[in-house]
Design a protein around this motif. Structure first.
Motif, PDB file in Angstrom:
ATOM      1  N   GLU A  35       0.824  -1.215  -0.011  1.00 39.96           N
ATOM      2  CA  GLU A  35       0.006  -0.022   0.070  1.00 39.96           C
ATOM      3  C   GLU A  35       0.869   1.387  -0.046  1.00 39.96           C
ATOM      4  OE1 GLU A  35      -3.151   2.059   3.098  1.00 39.96           O
ATOM      5  OE2 GLU A  35      -3.169  -0.205   2.875  1.00 39.96           O
ATOM      6  N   LYS A  36       2.021   1.351   0.747  1.00 38.06           N
ATOM      7  CA  LYS A  36       2.768   2.466   0.859  1.00 38.06           C
ATOM      8  C   LYS A  36       3.491   2.501  -0.353  1.00 38.06           C
ATOM      9  CE  LYS A  36       3.247   2.508   5.818  1.00 38.06           C
ATOM     10  NZ  LYS A  36       3.935   2.241   6.975  1.00 38.06           N
ATOM     11  N   VAL A  37       4.018   1.569  -1.264  1.00 39.93           N
ATOM     12  CA  VAL A  37       4.573   1.536  -2.246  1.00 39.93           C
ATOM     13  C   VAL A  37       3.732   2.058  -3.176  1.00 39.93           C
ATOM     14  CG1 VAL A  37       5.764   0.119  -4.187  1.00 39.93           C
ATOM     15  CG2 VAL A  37       6.358  -0.152  -1.856  1.00 39.93           C
ATOM     16  N   ARG A  38       2.680   1.548  -3.470  1.00 42.78           N
ATOM     17  CA  ARG A  38       1.443   2.174  -4.361  1.00 42.78           C
ATOM     18  C   ARG A  38       1.152   3.612  -4.265  1.00 42.78           C
ATOM     19  NH1 ARG A  38      -3.647   0.166  -2.305  1.00 42.78           N
ATOM     20  NH2 ARG A  38      -3.581   2.264  -1.297  1.00 42.78           N
ATOM     21  N   ASP A  39       1.184   3.920  -2.947  1.00 42.56           N
ATOM     22  CA  ASP A  39       0.785   5.384  -2.910  1.00 42.56           C
ATOM     23  C   ASP A  39       1.967   6.069  -3.210  1.00 42.56           C
ATOM     24  OD1 ASP A  39      -1.641   4.743  -1.859  1.00 42.56           O
ATOM     25  OD2 ASP A  39      -1.075   5.106   0.369  1.00 42.56           O
ATOM     26  N   PHE A  40       3.318   6.020  -2.934  1.00 39.92           N
ATOM     27  CA  PHE A  40       4.458   6.403  -3.553  1.00 39.92           C
ATOM     28  C   PHE A  40       4.489   6.622  -5.006  1.00 39.92           C
ATOM     29  CE2 PHE A  40       8.569   6.050  -5.206  1.00 39.92           C
ATOM     30  CZ  PHE A  40       9.270   7.290  -4.891  1.00 39.92           C
ATOM     31  N   PHE A  41       4.276   5.546  -5.633  1.00 42.43           N
ATOM     32  CA  PHE A  41       4.149   5.551  -7.099  1.00 42.43           C
ATOM     33  C   PHE A  41       2.873   6.373  -7.637  1.00 42.43           C
ATOM     34  CE2 PHE A  41       6.674   1.865  -7.078  1.00 42.43           C
ATOM     35  CZ  PHE A  41       7.738   2.026  -7.804  1.00 42.43           C
ATOM     36  N   TYR A  42       1.978   6.370  -7.057  1.00 46.19           N
ATOM     37  CA  TYR A  42       0.722   7.201  -7.564  1.00 46.19           C
ATOM     38  C   TYR A  42       1.413   8.684  -7.439  1.00 46.19           C
ATOM     39  CZ  TYR A  42      -2.929   3.772  -8.328  1.00 46.19           C
ATOM     40  OH  TYR A  42      -3.649   2.891  -8.898  1.00 46.19           O
ATOM     41  N   SER A  43       2.088   9.038  -6.321  1.00 46.27           N
ATOM     42  CA  SER A  43       2.409  10.362  -6.125  1.00 46.27           C
ATOM     43  C   SER A  43       3.470  10.787  -6.943  1.00 46.27           C
ATOM     44  CB  SER A  43       2.743  10.754  -4.657  1.00 46.27           C
ATOM     45  OG  SER A  43       3.802   9.978  -4.493  1.00 46.27           O
ATOM     46  N   VAL A  44       4.283   9.989  -7.581  1.00 45.17           N
ATOM     47  CA  VAL A  44       5.448  10.234  -8.392  1.00 45.17           C
ATOM     48  C   VAL A  44       4.795  10.376  -9.896  1.00 45.17           C
ATOM     49  CG1 VAL A  44       7.471   9.359  -9.503  1.00 45.17           C
ATOM     50  CG2 VAL A  44       7.171   9.240  -7.175  1.00 45.17           C
ATOM     51  N   ILE A  45       3.917   9.438 -10.206  1.00 44.99           N
ATOM     52  CA  ILE A  45       3.436   9.472 -11.686  1.00 44.99           C
ATOM     53  C   ILE A  45       2.666  10.449 -12.154  1.00 44.99           C
ATOM     54  CG2 ILE A  45       1.934   8.041 -13.196  1.00 44.99           C
ATOM     55  CD1 ILE A  45       3.018   5.311 -11.772  1.00 44.99           C
ATOM     56  N   SER A  46       1.761  11.114 -11.109  1.00 48.93           N
ATOM     57  CA  SER A  46       0.732  11.977 -11.282  1.00 48.93           C
ATOM     58  C   SER A  46       0.601  12.667 -10.181  1.00 48.93           C
ATOM     59  CB  SER A  46      -0.456  11.420 -12.108  1.00 48.93           C
ATOM     60  OG  SER A  46      -1.178  12.529 -12.439  1.00 48.93           O
TER      61      SER A  46
ATOM     62  N   TYR B 254      -6.663  10.622  -4.308  1.00 44.23           N
ATOM     63  CA  TYR B 254      -6.757   9.289  -4.087  1.00 44.23           C
ATOM     64  C   TYR B 254      -6.100   9.056  -2.919  1.00 44.23           C
ATOM     65  CZ  TYR B 254      -5.807   4.530  -4.659  1.00 44.23           C
ATOM     66  OH  TYR B 254      -5.652   3.033  -4.245  1.00 44.23           O
ATOM     67  N   ILE B 255      -5.129   9.281  -2.649  1.00 46.43           N
ATOM     68  CA  ILE B 255      -3.962   9.051  -1.501  1.00 46.43           C
ATOM     69  C   ILE B 255      -4.748   9.355  -0.172  1.00 46.43           C
ATOM     70  CG2 ILE B 255      -1.805   9.402  -0.438  1.00 46.43           C
ATOM     71  CD1 ILE B 255      -0.539   9.740  -3.060  1.00 46.43           C
ATOM     72  N   ALA B 256      -5.060  10.871  -0.116  1.00 44.00           N
ATOM     73  CA  ALA B 256      -5.740  11.166   1.096  1.00 44.00           C
ATOM     74  C   ALA B 256      -6.996  10.317   1.313  1.00 44.00           C
ATOM     75  CB  ALA B 256      -6.304  12.625   1.110  1.00 44.00           C
ATOM     76  N   LYS B 257      -7.892   9.743   0.498  1.00 41.37           N
ATOM     77  CA  LYS B 257      -9.065   9.026   0.604  1.00 41.37           C
ATOM     78  C   LYS B 257      -8.679   7.747   0.859  1.00 41.37           C
ATOM     79  CE  LYS B 257     -11.983  11.507  -2.667  1.00 41.37           C
ATOM     80  NZ  LYS B 257     -12.452  11.813  -3.940  1.00 41.37           N
TER      81      LYS B 257
END
Length: 163
Positions: free
Chosen positions: A104-115, A122-125
């Motif tokens: 989950e943490k890795v996913r959130d990190f990638f989402y923040s980097v990608i866009s 999304y991350i906050a929710k």
């Protein structure tokens, strides 16, 4: 074995030509194998089992499950299907072997980097929905000091520097 070969190809849902292409033979060869006109040679059998993750015992005798179900076979299929280089393969494999909380943490990190702009909400929710919004906040002042050290604001030093 010829009937099982046809059943396999139909289960996969591809033409004789496409099936043959995956194991480097023509569609006509597959046609002849399925109709029993030509004996399935050992090397062809091994190629079929390897390329399509087929249980060799099933293909030979009809016993057991049609497909193999192992993580390494699944990863090899992903590697082939998505043309993954070694780095990408290892990245996906390592990600999948992480505990869910770390994924989950890795996913959130990638989402923040990608866009970053699109994924802030999304991350906050996700954090709020998973009740982990405050997980990284220390529970008490001692833990805060242990994690981040002690910082002092010596006002006497600040006053002496002014004026």
């Amino acid at each position: 074995m010829d009937k099982r070969l046809r059943l396999l190809r139909e289960k996969i849902g591809i033409s004789r030509a496409a099936f043959g292409q995956r194991i480097c033979v023509s569609g006509d060869v597959i046609n002849n194998l399925e109709r029993g006109r030509v004996e399935i040679k050992e090397h062809i059998l091994k190629l079929i089992c390897s390329e399509f993750s087929v249980n060799e015992d099933w293909l030979r005798t009809g016993k057991g499950e049609m497909f193999l179900k192992t993580p390494s076979i699944t990863m090899e299929q992903l590697k082939k299907e998505f043309n993954l280089d070694e780095f990408s393969y290892n990245l996906v494999y390592k990600y999948l072997t992480l505990p869910p909380s770390q994924r989950e943490k890795v996913r959130d990190f990638f989402y923040s980097v990608i866009s970053p702009e699109e994924n802030i909400d999304y991350i906050a929710k996700a954090s709020i929905a998973n009740n982990n919004f405050y997980n990284d906040v220390p529970d008490n002042p001692e833990e805060l000091e242990r994690l981040y050290g002690v910082h002092s604001n010596d006002e006497s030093k600040m006053d002496s520097s002014v004026g």
